[in-house]
Write a protein that holds these residues in place. Structure first.
Motif, short mmCIF file in Angstrom:
data_model
loop_
_atom_site.label_atom_id
_atom_site.label_comp_id
_atom_site.label_asym_id
_atom_site.label_seq_id
_atom_site.Cartn_x
_atom_site.Cartn_y
_atom_site.Cartn_z
N ARG A 89 0.88 -1.17 0.00
CA ARG A 89 0.00 0.00 0.00
C ARG A 89 0.92 1.22 0.00
N MET A 90 0.59 2.24 -0.77
CA MET A 90 1.41 3.45 -0.83
C MET A 90 0.67 4.60 -0.17
N LEU A 91 1.38 5.31 0.69
CA LEU A 91 0.75 6.37 1.47
C LEU A 91 1.68 7.57 1.53
N ASP A 92 1.19 8.71 1.11
CA ASP A 92 1.95 9.96 1.16
C ASP A 92 1.44 10.78 2.34
N THR A 93 2.27 10.94 3.36
CA THR A 93 1.84 11.63 4.57
C THR A 93 1.57 13.11 4.34
N ALA A 94 2.02 13.65 3.22
CA ALA A 94 1.74 15.05 2.91
C ALA A 94 0.36 15.23 2.29
#
Length: 190
Positions: A93-98
Motif C-alpha cells: 500500500r502506498m501512502l503519502d503523509t503530505a
C-alpha cells in the motif's frame, strides 16, 4: 498477520534501518542504483510504502537512469505513486503523509508531527553541508516520523503521550551515528 493496533509508550520502539552512503570511488549514480534495488524489494515485500511529498524525490531519482542502467524500482514506484489510491495485488500500500492523511491543506511535516504528538528537533530534509552523522540522524528522524504517521493512519500504531523521535533514533542508532561522526563530510553530488 496481526490486525490489532499496537500502543506505543513513547519510550521504547524497535525499528530497523539501513544507512546508504556513497563510498569513494563510487559515483552518485551507484547510490541511486542501490536505492532502486531497495524499491524493488519494498514494493513486493512491505505492507506499506510511505513517503512525504515523494513525487519530486522520485522525479530526481528517475533522472539518474540511463540507456545502460534502468531504474525499474524507481520507475514502478513512481508510476504507482501517482495513482496510490489503488493498491495492486501483491504490492505494498502506498501512502503519502503530505497528501493522504489528516487535513488536506496540512502538508508541512513539522505541523503534522505537532498535531500527532511526535516531538523532534527537526524533520526537515538534511542539509547537504551537514556532517555525515548529522545527515544520518536527521534522515532517520524524518523517516521515523513519516513511518509512524503512516502506521497511525493505517490503524497499526497509536499513542497517547508525546513520542520523542530524537530519543528513539539516538537509542536505536547510537553505534552507527558514532561511527559516522568520524567520517569526513562528503563532497555534494553535482
Amino acid at each position: 498477520m496481526s490486525t490489532r493496533t499496537l500502543s506505543l509508550d513513547g519510550r521504547h520502539l524497535n525499528f530497523g534501518f539501513e544507512v546508504l552512503s556513497r563510498q569513494e570511488p563510487d559515483s552518485p549514480t551507484e547510490l541511486v542504483h542501490r536505492l532502486d534495488n531497495i524499491f524493488v524489494a519494498c514494493r513486493r515485500q512491505a505492507k506499506t510504502l510511505a513517503g512525504h511529498n515523494l513525487d519530486p524525490d522520485l522525479a530526481r531519482l528517475a533522472s539518474f537512469a540511463s540507456h545502460q542502467r534502468r531504474l525499474p524500482g524507481v520507475d514502478t514506484v513512481r508510476q504507482h505513486w501517482a495513482n496510490r489510491s489503488v493498491k495492486g495485488r501483491g504490492t505494498a500500500r502506498m501512502l503519502d503523509t503530505a497528501h493522504d492523511v489528516g487535513q488536506a491543506a496540512e502538508s508541512d511535516l513539522t505541523a503534522i508531527c505537532d498535531r500527532v504528538a511526535l516531538k523532534a528537533s527537526s524533520v526537515t530534509d538534511p542539509d547537504s553541508r551537514a556532517s555525515p552523522a548529522d545527515t544520518a540522524q536527521r534522515a532517520l528522524t524524518r523517516t521515523l516520523a513519516i513511518a509512524l504517521i503512516a502506521a497511525r493512519a493505517a490503524g497499526r500504531y497509536d499513542w497517547t503521550s508525546t513520542i520523542d523521535l530524537d530519543e528513539l533514533v539516538l537509542s536505536a542508532a547510537w553505534d552507527q551515528l558514532d561511527h559516522l561522526a568520524t567520517v569526513p563530510p562528503a563532497i555534494p553530488a553535482p
